[in-house]
Scaffold this motif. Structure first.
Motif: not given
Length: 333
Positions: A188-196
């Motif tokens: 879930f956190t990795l997805g947020g980092a990719i979005l940023l």
């Protein structure tokens, strides 16, 4: 310069070697060719300073794990045991590590600021001389812009954008710790980092052309104003002030339009980045609570993961927010 010096060399009558021109070309071709610019060579002289900043960034980002570890100890150890001595000792340790982290961040900023100042002192005489000689060859050209560019480059070294560049590569460390807590939470956190990261790329695409154009137009505007001020008496005597003022106003208006549009787009991307980062930190807390209810992690891990998510994404938010500073510094370089 070597060719000109050799062209005046005296060749005696008894010389039996290659022709002067051939010997001249051989000597010039044998000279080492410089592959990098003087500015790049000047920056290479500070590689030890950059290495020091990188080492400091390593320890600063490792110490950023302390609040999460402290939160885990309080929730999972102190509250469970009710031991006040344990709470006191880990709190004192926490404050000591915070002071150390603050000192490291302060020294890191000091080093980068002094690198910019030393670069300015090292290159300023050379740039000033080059600008002066250029003005002799092409009077009226905007040769002073190079001095402004050097000042802009110095300011970039002391800004937050460069600090964010040193902090962003440590994102995998925080992700690794979150993955150690929970694989689902790590994804879930990795997805947020990719979005940023996607937002950062979009910010580069939409802001860079406008900022580059605005900087070029701004340089032309400043050059026009400087040239007109140098000839103020002639312009006034010939009654040309209204026309010149109109031309300068049109150029300056274009600069303001481009600058404002670029700033608006950068502000939109910075706001979107902040929303994503804050939302991710809260959503990780909620997702962690769900996993805690299911017995897949402890309450301390849930709080620690939320703090780590905010810390992991903070450098990317700072980087996007100060992207204009990086683009301006790169253009000045």
């Amino acid at each position: 310069a070597v060719s000109q010096d050799l062209s005046f060399s005296f060749e005696p009558d008894f010389y039996c070697g290659p022709a002067p021109q051939a010997r001249q070309e051989n000597l010039v071709s044998s000279l080492p060719r410089k592959k990098t610019s003087e500015l790049a060579d000047a920056l290479k002289a500070f590689r030890n300073s950059f290495f020091t900043v990188g080492v400091f960034s390593l320890f600063v980002n490792v110490l950023m794990l302390v609040p999460s570890i402290y939160m885990m100890q309080v929730y999972d150890r102190v509250l469970a045991s009710g031991n006040e001595t344990t709470l006191l000792m880990i709190t004192l340790l926490l404050m000591g590590l915070f002071i150390l982290m603050g000192m490291l961040e302060m020294i890191r900023s000091f080093v980068l600021g002094r690198v910019g100042a030393r670069l300015d002192l090292k290159m300023n005489p050379r740039v000033f001389t080059a600008a002066f000689e250029r003005n002799l060859v092409s009077p009226g050209s905007n040769t002073a812009q190079s001095l402004h560019d050097l000042s802009t480059l110095r300011s970039t070294f002391g800004g937050n954008a460069l600090v964010a560049l040193f902090d962003t590569p440590w994102l995998p460390i925080y992700l690794w710790v979150i993955y150690a807590f929970s694989t689902e939470l790590g994804h879930f956190t990795l997805g947020g980092a990719i979005l940023l990261a996607i937002l950062a790329v979009v910010n580069e695409r939409v802001s860079k052309p406008l900022l580059d154009s605005a900087q070029k137009i701004g340089s032309q505007s400043n050059n026009m104003a400087a040239n007109n001020l140098r000839n103020a008496e002639v312009i006034e005597a010939m009654g040309m002030l209204p026309q010149i003022r109109r031309r300068w106003t049109e150029l300056h208006t274009r600069y303001l339009r481009e600058q404002t549009l670029a700033s608006d787009r950068a502000a939109m991307m910075a706001s979107a980045t902040k929303v994503v980062r804050m939302a991710m930190q809260s959503l990780v807390l909620g997702y962690g609570a769900l996993l805690t209810i299911d017995g897949k992690m402890t309450a301390g891990m849930m709080i620690a993961a939320s703090i780590l998510t905010g810390r992991a994404l903070a450098p990317m938010e700072l980087l996007i927010g100060n992207w204009k500073q990086l683009i301006t510094g790169r253009a000045a370089y």
